[in-house]
Write a protein that holds these residues in place. Structure first.
Motif, PDB file in Angstrom:
ATOM      1  N   ARG A  63       0.844  -1.147  -0.087  1.00 44.67           N
ATOM      2  CA  ARG A  63      -0.161   0.052   0.023  1.00 44.67           C
ATOM      3  C   ARG A  63       0.793   1.282   0.114  1.00 44.67           C
ATOM      4  O   ARG A  63       0.616   2.235  -0.638  1.00 44.67           O
ATOM      5  CB  ARG A  63      -0.983   0.092   1.021  1.00 44.67           C
ATOM      6  N   ALA A  64       1.813   1.167   0.946  1.00 47.16           N
ATOM      7  CA  ALA A  64       2.947   2.328   0.676  1.00 47.16           C
ATOM      8  C   ALA A  64       3.725   2.630  -0.446  1.00 47.16           C
ATOM      9  O   ALA A  64       3.641   3.589  -1.008  1.00 47.16           O
ATOM     10  CB  ALA A  64       3.918   2.069   1.983  1.00 47.16           C
ATOM     11  N   LEU A  65       3.958   1.374  -1.186  1.00 47.55           N
ATOM     12  CA  LEU A  65       4.389   1.449  -2.510  1.00 47.55           C
ATOM     13  C   LEU A  65       3.637   2.168  -3.462  1.00 47.55           C
ATOM     14  O   LEU A  65       4.346   3.112  -4.251  1.00 47.55           O
ATOM     15  CB  LEU A  65       5.244  -0.071  -2.842  1.00 47.55           C
ATOM     16  N   ARG A  66       2.495   1.555  -3.436  1.00 44.65           N
ATOM     17  CA  ARG A  66       1.411   2.400  -4.675  1.00 44.65           C
ATOM     18  C   ARG A  66       1.241   3.875  -4.044  1.00 44.65           C
ATOM     19  O   ARG A  66       1.236   4.599  -5.097  1.00 44.65           O
ATOM     20  CB  ARG A  66       0.163   1.542  -4.375  1.00 44.65           C
ATOM     21  N   ARG A  67       1.231   3.809  -2.826  1.00 45.58           N
ATOM     22  CA  ARG A  67       1.247   5.386  -2.697  1.00 45.58           C
ATOM     23  C   ARG A  67       2.249   6.159  -3.047  1.00 45.58           C
ATOM     24  O   ARG A  67       1.914   7.322  -3.622  1.00 45.58           O
ATOM     25  CB  ARG A  67       0.569   5.559  -1.111  1.00 45.58           C
ATOM     26  N   LEU A  68       3.431   5.867  -2.741  1.00 44.46           N
ATOM     27  CA  LEU A  68       4.505   6.567  -3.215  1.00 44.46           C
ATOM     28  C   LEU A  68       4.515   6.747  -4.724  1.00 44.46           C
ATOM     29  O   LEU A  68       4.717   7.651  -5.522  1.00 44.46           O
ATOM     30  CB  LEU A  68       5.783   5.776  -2.831  1.00 44.46           C
ATOM     31  N   PHE A  69       4.002   5.679  -5.541  1.00 47.35           N
ATOM     32  CA  PHE A  69       3.921   5.707  -6.982  1.00 47.35           C
ATOM     33  C   PHE A  69       3.061   6.688  -7.453  1.00 47.35           C
ATOM     34  O   PHE A  69       3.351   7.592  -8.445  1.00 47.35           O
ATOM     35  CB  PHE A  69       3.462   4.494  -7.547  1.00 47.35           C
ATOM     36  N   ASP A  70       2.082   6.645  -6.726  1.00 45.26           N
ATOM     37  CA  ASP A  70       0.841   7.830  -7.231  1.00 45.26           C
ATOM     38  C   ASP A  70       1.443   9.207  -6.827  1.00 45.26           C
ATOM     39  O   ASP A  70       1.119  10.129  -7.740  1.00 45.26           O
ATOM     40  CB  ASP A  70      -0.513   7.489  -6.236  1.00 45.26           C
ATOM     41  N   GLU A  71       2.052   9.327  -5.776  1.00 44.04           N
ATOM     42  CA  GLU A  71       2.486  10.549  -5.381  1.00 44.04           C
ATOM     43  C   GLU A  71       3.615  11.035  -6.247  1.00 44.04           C
ATOM     44  O   GLU A  71       3.879  12.256  -6.717  1.00 44.04           O
ATOM     45  CB  GLU A  71       2.949  10.735  -3.793  1.00 44.04           C
ATOM     46  N   TRP A  77       8.450  12.566 -10.291  1.00 44.75           N
ATOM     47  CA  TRP A  77       9.628  11.860  -9.914  1.00 44.75           C
ATOM     48  C   TRP A  77       9.673  10.490 -10.840  1.00 44.75           C
ATOM     49  O   TRP A  77       9.286   9.570 -10.563  1.00 44.75           O
ATOM     50  CB  TRP A  77       9.707  11.210  -8.352  1.00 44.75           C
ATOM     51  N   GLN A  78      10.084  10.918 -12.059  1.00 44.01           N
ATOM     52  CA  GLN A  78      10.322   9.764 -12.940  1.00 44.01           C
ATOM     53  C   GLN A  78      11.223   8.715 -12.649  1.00 44.01           C
ATOM     54  O   GLN A  78      10.682   7.548 -12.814  1.00 44.01           O
ATOM     55  CB  GLN A  78      10.823  10.341 -14.212  1.00 44.01           C
ATOM     56  N   HIS A  79      12.285   8.882 -11.850  1.00 42.96           N
ATOM     57  CA  HIS A  79      13.113   8.009 -11.393  1.00 42.96           C
ATOM     58  C   HIS A  79      12.244   6.998 -10.163  1.00 42.96           C
ATOM     59  O   HIS A  79      12.669   5.467 -10.331  1.00 42.96           O
ATOM     60  CB  HIS A  79      14.263   8.285 -10.676  1.00 42.96           C
ATOM     61  N   ILE A  80      11.548   7.416  -9.497  1.00 42.31           N
ATOM     62  CA  ILE A  80      10.761   6.637  -8.545  1.00 42.31           C
ATOM     63  C   ILE A  80       9.748   5.669  -9.408  1.00 42.31           C
ATOM     64  O   ILE A  80       9.458   4.532  -9.031  1.00 42.31           O
ATOM     65  CB  ILE A  80      10.006   7.383  -7.688  1.00 42.31           C
ATOM     66  N   LEU A  81       9.117   6.424 -10.466  1.00 38.77           N
ATOM     67  CA  LEU A  81       8.255   5.633 -11.285  1.00 38.77           C
ATOM     68  C   LEU A  81       8.588   4.379 -12.038  1.00 38.77           C
ATOM     69  O   LEU A  81       8.400   3.325 -11.957  1.00 38.77           O
ATOM     70  CB  LEU A  81       7.569   6.575 -12.472  1.00 38.77           C
ATOM     71  N   GLU A  82      10.151   4.828 -12.332  1.00 35.07           N
ATOM     72  CA  GLU A  82      10.780   3.639 -13.066  1.00 35.07           C
ATOM     73  C   GLU A  82      11.301   2.685 -12.047  1.00 35.07           C
ATOM     74  O   GLU A  82      11.157   1.381 -12.335  1.00 35.07           O
ATOM     75  CB  GLU A  82      11.949   3.985 -13.931  1.00 35.07           C
ATOM     76  N   TRP A  83      11.710   3.015 -10.810  1.00 34.35           N
ATOM     77  CA  TRP A  83      12.243   2.086  -9.838  1.00 34.35           C
ATOM     78  C   TRP A  83      11.129   1.215  -9.122  1.00 34.35           C
ATOM     79  O   TRP A  83      11.344   0.044  -8.785  1.00 34.35           O
ATOM     80  CB  TRP A  83      12.976   3.059  -8.774  1.00 34.35           C
ATOM     81  N   ALA A  84      10.099   1.986  -8.970  1.00 32.91           N
ATOM     82  CA  ALA A  84       8.829   1.303  -8.141  1.00 32.91           C
ATOM     83  C   ALA A  84       8.731  -0.130  -8.510  1.00 32.91           C
ATOM     84  O   ALA A  84       8.540  -0.349  -9.656  1.00 32.91           O
ATOM     85  CB  ALA A  84       7.484   2.041  -8.404  1.00 32.91           C
ATOM     86  N   PRO A  85       8.684  -0.996  -7.723  1.00 36.17           N
ATOM     87  CA  PRO A  85       8.565  -2.508  -8.080  1.00 36.17           C
ATOM     88  C   PRO A  85       7.155  -2.881  -7.920  1.00 36.17           C
ATOM     89  O   PRO A  85       6.602  -3.493  -7.208  1.00 36.17           O
ATOM     90  CB  PRO A  85       9.187  -3.195  -6.904  1.00 36.17           C
TER      91      PRO A  85
END
Lengths: 803, 133
Positions: A63-71, A77-85
């Motif tokens: 849930r935290a990961l999805r939230r980080l992705f959405d935010e 934050w393109q690097h996070i979008l790419e990094w997010a597992p």
């Protein structure tokens, strides 16, 4: 963010401690950690790398990961979008959702294209808020939109068609995407577009001009659209023609809102308002031909392209000018109508009929053919029609004119008074009043005539009516007439009429004996301030200088060619109204203008009047016409050539005699130079040209010169003898009382006697010599008397000299 | 002394009529006068008619500024009927210059539908709800 060394579990924040404001509080802890790691507070000694390392453990929670992705989508934050597992498809879905929510339509399209072919049944719903943008970029969207259908997404087909389908289908499918209640409001629109009838108007007019036009055109066929020209004009000529043909656009349409279509629309509905150029531009030669016909402009009419209507009007003009109606060119209805008047005219002239047949009565344009019969009374009003029917009032008015031309004043008055109550048209009523007023005036009832004309002048009226009112008013009372004429001056359309009205007003006043009408003063001032010509200026100024000299004096000099006229007329006005402005001043001003402009007629005419006036004024008791004498003296001094020889022989000696008589009253006499100027010079000159005058004229001039010489001689003799005697006797008295100065006093006495001999007696001898040469028989007694007086004085002087 | 005689009325012609009209009117009235022992219609003696003709031909050079003559009629327009008819035809309205309107109507409807579609799209957007993420 709250952090303390002894706390191990960073995913939980103690409830009792509020989060730090260093990172935006709405974000998740992971996002906040990354945020402060990227932008630590100034001066903080934070271990940024360590902070970043703490994010991974947090993201163990999906849930935290999805939230980080959405935010990260929000924060870019393109690097996070790419990094997010997360899975590729979940990333695409979450990206599409975010793009749909934020209105990022291109990103929405890219993200939707990245979704797998199956699943994600709600994907079409992400597109529904952006149908307009999708349609605007249809080519790019078409492959993506088609996948909405192929993936069997919920409402995928409706969305595809609503966004990219043909307008009719798109509308239909778009309506299905609305909730039922909302869809219901659109159903009439869809039905209207389908049937082409009664299309409801757009909820919002902006950007819906065609819809509004279609709505208006498809509305009730009875609806008039004259006021909606601006809304339908864009529909094109064919549809506008439909509206014209259906009578939904009329001659009362708001043509000024029709833009470029105005000339065409007006040509169809109100061609009489188009200019010839506009008619030419829209190729409406038929209307132009009609106007040529009405103007009887044969040359232009027969030069037009011969359309059937042009040929009709050409033939009609031929008929008006006396030709037989041409069935080849005239339209059938006209041809039939034109046959009617001949029969009716023949019947009326033969006395077989007294009224017009109905077919002729129905066509008002034929009535003038019967004008003469109406005037003479051969055509009578139609008793079967009301008295106020246009045909009957026309016939009655014509007859009223006829009665005047027959000199039947009383009948005309009766006829006019019966007719007027039936006239509703103001112009006809005014004319009836005018004609009746003329008859009344001829009967000597000018006051009644004026009353009628005064009523007619209320409301609209013609210049002629005002002229007539002023004419009758002038008879009733000059003062009233002048008031009407003043009104005419104000309202006259031409300067000629203004001038005529002013002069007539002045004529009327000059014969009235009334004080000058105040109403004319501003008019005269206006005329004199802005004169049209020198002749006009002088005609008006001649009266102004007499009637309103004080006002005239203050008028400005119009300058230019009006300068001379202004100066002499102002001089005349000043002489009339200023006590200190004398005839000599007037003469000096005339002379000054003469030296500037010569002797034009306007100057000469007025100069002549002044000289004649002076000549009339001098034949009074000598010594009483000093003003005129000074006028004469001024001319003799400054411009003697302005006097004719005859004027000089009359006026100069008269001036001399008046001056001598006046001088004698103060025991003075004229100088030798004055005698020469006024008396001897003219007498000698006359004697030199005497033969050039007729006998009577020469006798008159000789008599005048003699009279004046005698007057001057007698007056001078008396004054001189008394004056010299006083001085001589005064010395004699002193001689008796002052023996010590005897010699000196005797010498002074002797000098006086010598001065008499050398001065006065020579002057008087000059008088006598000229009197004798003039030889006026009527003056012989006077000459003898003067000679005797001179001889006595001379004898006395001789005697005293010898003593 | 004002002269009440009106040369135009004596000749039976409208005020301001030109010389030719006056001459013709004089000739007509003079013929009548000769038949009536020198008195023309309206009781005008032939000598008066001659005076009237002379006034119109020579004396009244510009009738517009002749303020001593009563104007009969004052408004000639009022004596003429204004109704339209064959000799005073009304305006010629231009006939229809365009062909059938079907194609124009079709084009207008298409353009109108596009505008309607835009408005319904806005309507849909205003009420749209995104699915759950």
């Amino acid at each position: 963010m709250h952090y303390a060394a002894k706390e191990k579990d960073l995913t939980r924040i103690p409830r009792q401690t509020p989060p730090s404001a260093v990172a935006p509080v709405q974000f998740s802890p992971a996002t906040r950690l990354l945020h402060v790691a990227g932008q630590p507070p100034k001066g903080a000694q934070w271990n940024v790398e360590w902070l970043r390392q703490q994010v991974s453990p947090l993201c163990q929670d999906l849930r935290a990961l999805r939230r980080l992705f959405d935010e990260s989508l929000t924060l870019g934050w393109q690097h996070i979008l790419e990094w997010a597992p997360l899975s590729h498809s979940e990333k695409a879905w979450r990206t599409a959702h975010h793009a749909a929510a934020t209105g990022d339509v291109p990103r929405l399209r890219t993200a939707l294209a990245s979704l797998p072919p199956q699943g994600y049944a709600d994907r079409a719903l992400l597109v529904t808020p952006h149908l307009a943008a999708v349609r605007a970029d249809g080519d790019a969207w078409r492959p993506v939109a088609q996948t909405l259908v192929s993936s069997q997404a919920d409402r995928g087909l409706e969305v595809l068609v609503a966004a990219l389908g043909a307008p009719a289908k798109a509308l239909e499918n778009a309506a299905r995407l609305l909730p039922d209640a909302a869809a219901g409001t659109w159903q009439p629109v869809l039905d209207g577009f389908d049937s082409g009838r009664r299309i409801p108007p757009p909820p919002k007019a902006e950007g819906a001009a065609h819809w509004l036009a279609a709505s208006l055109i498809s509305s009730d066929t009875e609806t008039n659209l004259d006021a909606r020209v601006a809304q339908v004009v864009g529909a094109g000529t064919a549809l506008l023609d439909d509206l014209v043909d259906a009578g939904r656009l009329t001659g009362a349409a708001a043509f000024d809102q029709a833009g470029e279509a105005r000339p065409y629309l007006q040509a169809r509905l109100a061609p009489e308002r188009l200019t010839p150029d506009e008619l030419r531009a829209v190729g409406h030669v038929d209307e132009f031909a009609r106007r040529c016909f009405l103007a009887r402009d044969r040359a232009t009419l027969f030069g037009l392209d011969p359309t059937p209507r042009v040929r009709h009007y050409q033939a009609l003009l031929d008929v008006v000018e006396g030709a037989t109606p041409d069935p080849e060119r005239l339209d059938a209805a006209t041809l039939a109508t034109l046959a009617l008047p001949d029969q009716a005219l023949a019947a009326l002239k033969a006395g077989e009929a007294r009224t017009l047949p109905p077919a002729v009565a129905a066509d008002g344009s034929l009535w003038p053919l019967f004008s003469e019969l109406a005037i003479t009374g051969q055509l009578l009003p139609d008793a079967s029609r009301p008295a106020d029917h246009p045909l009957n009032t026309w016939i009655a008015l014509k007859r009223l004119l006829g009665l005047l031309w027959e000199g039947r004043w009383s009948d005309a008055v009766d006829h006019g008074q019966q007719l007027m109550p039936h006239l509703t048209d103001e112009r006809m009523r005014d004319e009836a009043a005018n004609l009746t007023a003329f008859a009344l005036d001829q009967l000597g009832r000018s006051q009644e005539a004026l009353s009628l004309l005064r009523d007619a002048l209320s409301g609209l009226y013609t210049e002629n009516l005002l002229v007539n009112a002023s004419l009758i008013a002038g008879k009733v009372s000059p003062d009233v007439g002048v008031r009407y004429l003043a009104r005419l001056v104000d309202e006259a359309p031409t300067e000629d009429l203004q001038r005529a009205a002013l002069w007539r007003a002045l004529d009327l006043w000059s014969g009235s004996g009334e004080p000058f009408p105040q109403v004319l003063i501003p008019i005269i001032q206006r005329f004199l301030a802005h004169p049209a010509s020198v002749a006009d200026y002088l005609s008006t100024a001649d009266i102004a200088a007499v009637a309103i000299p004080a006002e005239m004096v203050h008028l400005p000099n119009p300058g230019g060619e009006f300068d001379g006229p202004y100066r002499i007329m102002t001089a005349a006005a000043r002489f009339r109204c200023e006590a200190t402005y004398l005839l000599s001043h007037l003469a000096a001003e005339y002379i000054a203008v003469h030296k500037q402009v010569g002797r034009p007629d306007w100057w000469n005419d007025r100069w002549k009047e002044w000289v004649e006036r002076v000549e009339d004024s001098v034949f009074v008791d000598f010594g009483e016409a000093l003003g005129s004498a000074v006028f004469i003296d001024t001319v003799l001094e400054q411009a003697p050539a302005l006097f004719t020889p005859r004027q000089r022989f009359v006026l100069a000696p008269q001036a001399g005699a008046h001056l001598a008589a006046n001088a004698a009253k103060q025991e003075e006499w004229l100088t030798d130079q004055a005698f020469q100027k006024f008396l001897f010079g003219p007498a000698d000159a006359f004697l030199g040209v005497r033969g050039q005058f007729s006998a009577d004229e020469a006798a008159y001039l000789a008599r005048n010169l003699s009279t004046c010489l005698l007057q001057a001689g007698f007056r001078s003799l008396g004054a001189m003898r008394d004056s010299y005697a006083d001085r001589y006797n005064t010395l004699g008295a002193r001689l008796r009382q002052d023996p010590e100065n005897r010699f000196s006093l005797l010498l002074q006495q002797q000098q006086i006697l010598e001065r008499i001999v050398a001065g006065p007696l020579v002057l008087l001898d000059g008088c006598l010599q000229r009197l004798r040469r003039l030889g006026s028989p009527e003056k012989e007694e006077g000459i003898r008397s003067l000679a005797q007086g001179v001889a006595e004085w001379r004898s006395e002087v001789d005697r005293l000299s010898r003593n | 002394m004002a002269d009440d005689r009106n040369p135009y009325v004596m000749l039976g012609i409208p005020f301001g009529a030109v010389r030719d009209v006056a001459t013709r009117a004089f000739a007509k009235r003079a013929r009548g006068a000769r038949r009536q022992r020198g008195v023309a219609p309206g009781g005008v003696p032939l000598t008066e008619l001659t005076w009237a003709l002379n006034q119109v031909e020579e004396n009244i050079r510009d009738p517009r500024t002749a303020l001593h003559v009563f104007r009969v009629p004052a408004d000639p327009w009022a004596l003429e009927p204004r109704a339209e008819g064959v000799l005073r035809p009304g305006p010629e309205r231009l006939s229809r210059q365009s062909g059938p309107s079907d194609e124009s109507w079709s084009r207008l409807l298409d353009a109108a539908r596009v505008e309607a579609l835009h408005q319904i799209h806005q309507h849909i957007a205003a009420g749209a709800q995104l699915p759950a993420r």
